[in-house]
Scaffold this motif. Structure first.
Motif, short mmCIF file in Angstrom:
data_model
loop_
_atom_site.label_atom_id
_atom_site.label_comp_id
_atom_site.label_asym_id
_atom_site.label_seq_id
_atom_site.Cartn_x
_atom_site.Cartn_y
_atom_site.Cartn_z
N GLU A 44 5.02 -9.47 10.42
CA GLU A 44 4.56 -10.30 11.42
C GLU A 44 3.06 -10.40 11.65
O GLU A 44 2.42 -11.01 12.50
N TYR A 45 2.49 -9.66 10.96
CA TYR A 45 1.07 -9.06 11.31
C TYR A 45 0.48 -8.77 9.73
O TYR A 45 0.80 -7.90 8.98
N ASN A 46 -0.85 -9.50 9.70
CA ASN A 46 -1.39 -9.14 8.35
C ASN A 46 -2.70 -8.31 8.44
O ASN A 46 -3.54 -8.65 9.36
N PRO A 47 -2.43 -6.96 8.27
CA PRO A 47 -3.67 -6.07 8.63
C PRO A 47 -5.03 -6.43 7.73
O PRO A 47 -4.79 -6.81 6.83
N THR A 48 -6.16 -6.10 8.32
CA THR A 48 -7.27 -6.04 7.55
C THR A 48 -7.23 -5.01 6.29
O THR A 48 -6.51 -4.11 6.32
N ILE A 49 -8.16 -4.92 5.37
CA ILE A 49 -8.07 -4.32 4.49
C ILE A 49 -8.68 -2.62 4.91
O ILE A 49 -8.17 -1.93 4.42
N LYS A 50 -9.40 -2.82 5.91
CA LYS A 50 -9.74 -1.42 6.57
C LYS A 50 -8.40 -0.80 6.99
O LYS A 50 -8.27 0.50 6.52
N LEU A 51 -7.52 -1.31 7.62
CA LEU A 51 -6.37 -0.78 8.31
C LEU A 51 -5.44 -0.56 6.98
O LEU A 51 -4.86 0.81 6.86
N CYS A 52 -5.53 -1.41 5.81
CA CYS A 52 -4.64 -1.29 4.91
C CYS A 52 -5.08 0.25 4.15
O CYS A 52 -4.02 1.06 3.90
N ARG A 53 -6.28 0.17 3.92
CA ARG A 53 -6.77 1.43 3.35
C ARG A 53 -6.37 2.63 4.29
O ARG A 53 -6.00 3.73 3.56
N ALA A 54 -6.67 2.62 5.59
CA ALA A 54 -6.24 3.87 6.25
C ALA A 54 -4.69 4.28 6.11
O ALA A 54 -4.61 5.44 6.23
N ILE A 55 -3.74 3.17 6.25
CA ILE A 55 -2.42 3.40 6.15
C ILE A 55 -2.17 4.07 4.53
O ILE A 55 -1.34 4.97 4.76
N CYS A 56 -2.91 3.58 3.51
CA CYS A 56 -2.63 4.12 2.25
C CYS A 56 -3.24 5.51 2.30
O CYS A 56 -2.26 6.31 1.70
N ARG A 57 -4.19 5.97 2.98
CA ARG A 57 -4.77 7.35 2.98
C ARG A 57 -3.49 8.21 3.81
O ARG A 57 -3.17 9.21 3.38
N ALA A 58 -3.08 7.57 4.81
CA ALA A 58 -2.26 8.31 5.80
C ALA A 58 -0.84 8.70 5.22
O ALA A 58 -0.13 9.83 5.17
N LEU A 59 -0.44 7.83 4.17
CA LEU A 59 1.01 7.81 3.55
C LEU A 59 0.74 8.24 1.94
O LEU A 59 1.56 8.56 1.47
N GLY A 60 -0.42 8.53 1.52
CA GLY A 60 -0.70 9.01 0.23
C GLY A 60 -0.34 7.95 -0.90
O GLY A 60 0.17 8.42 -1.92
N LYS A 61 -0.35 6.62 -0.61
CA LYS A 61 -0.15 5.72 -1.49
C LYS A 61 -1.28 5.08 -1.91
O LYS A 61 -2.39 4.88 -1.22
N THR A 62 -1.10 4.16 -2.89
CA THR A 62 -2.24 3.11 -3.47
C THR A 62 -1.96 1.63 -2.63
O THR A 62 -0.83 1.33 -2.06
N LEU A 63 -3.04 0.91 -2.38
CA LEU A 63 -3.16 -0.44 -2.08
C LEU A 63 -2.04 -1.14 -2.72
O LEU A 63 -1.11 -1.94 -2.19
N ASP A 64 -1.86 -0.99 -4.13
CA ASP A 64 -0.84 -1.65 -4.92
C ASP A 64 0.45 -1.40 -4.50
O ASP A 64 1.28 -2.21 -4.32
N ALA A 65 0.58 -0.07 -4.40
CA ALA A 65 2.09 0.43 -3.89
C ALA A 65 2.58 -0.13 -2.64
O ALA A 65 3.80 -0.50 -2.54
N LEU A 66 1.40 -0.47 -1.59
CA LEU A 66 2.19 -0.55 -0.24
C LEU A 66 2.16 -2.26 0.14
O LEU A 66 2.69 -2.71 1.02
N PHE A 67 1.01 -2.90 -0.34
CA PHE A 67 0.51 -4.35 -0.14
C PHE A 67 0.37 -5.33 -0.94
O PHE A 67 0.52 -6.36 -0.72
N TRP A 68 0.25 -5.11 -2.27
CA TRP A 68 0.50 -6.08 -3.45
C TRP A 68 1.87 -6.38 -3.65
O TRP A 68 2.61 -5.49 -4.34
N GLU A 69 2.13 -7.62 -3.72
CA GLU A 69 3.51 -7.98 -4.33
C GLU A 69 3.59 -8.10 -5.87
O GLU A 69 2.41 -8.17 -6.52
N ASP A 70 4.62 -7.80 -6.52
CA ASP A 70 4.67 -7.87 -7.92
C ASP A 70 4.52 -9.03 -8.11
O ASP A 70 5.03 -10.16 -7.52
N GLU A 71 3.90 -9.44 -9.42
CA GLU A 71 3.80 -10.65 -9.86
C GLU A 71 5.02 -11.38 -9.92
O GLU A 71 5.14 -12.78 -9.92
#
Length: 71
Positions: free
Chosen positions: A39-66
């Motif tokens: 329901e909410y599309n986070p900013t890239i800054k927030l995406c990066r913070a979430i990735c750091r907190a969870l130890g994951k990459t942007l691709d792993a959490l936010f990019w859909e598979d082709e």
């Protein structure tokens, strides 16, 4: 927008509640819930913070598979 099951799964792997993740990245629990519900599309800054907190990459959490993208 689709639900973000990758983020929810990564959070569960770290044994973090939505409240824990929200505190770690400086947003409300409702924001984390809205992202997970699609329901909410986070900013890239927030995406990066979430990735750091969870130890994951942007691709792993936010990019859909082709294969899953709509044309």
């Amino acid at each position: 927008m689709a639900k973000n099951l990758n983020m929810k799964a990564a959070r569960a792997q770290k044994d973090m509640s939505q409240k824990d993740l929200a505190a770690a990245v400086g947003v409300s629990r409702q924001t984390i819930n809205a992202i997970e519900q699609g329901e909410y599309n986070p900013t890239i800054k927030l995406c990066r913070a979430i990735c750091r907190a969870l130890g994951k990459t942007l691709d792993a959490l936010f990019w859909e598979d082709e294969d899953n993208e709509k044309e």
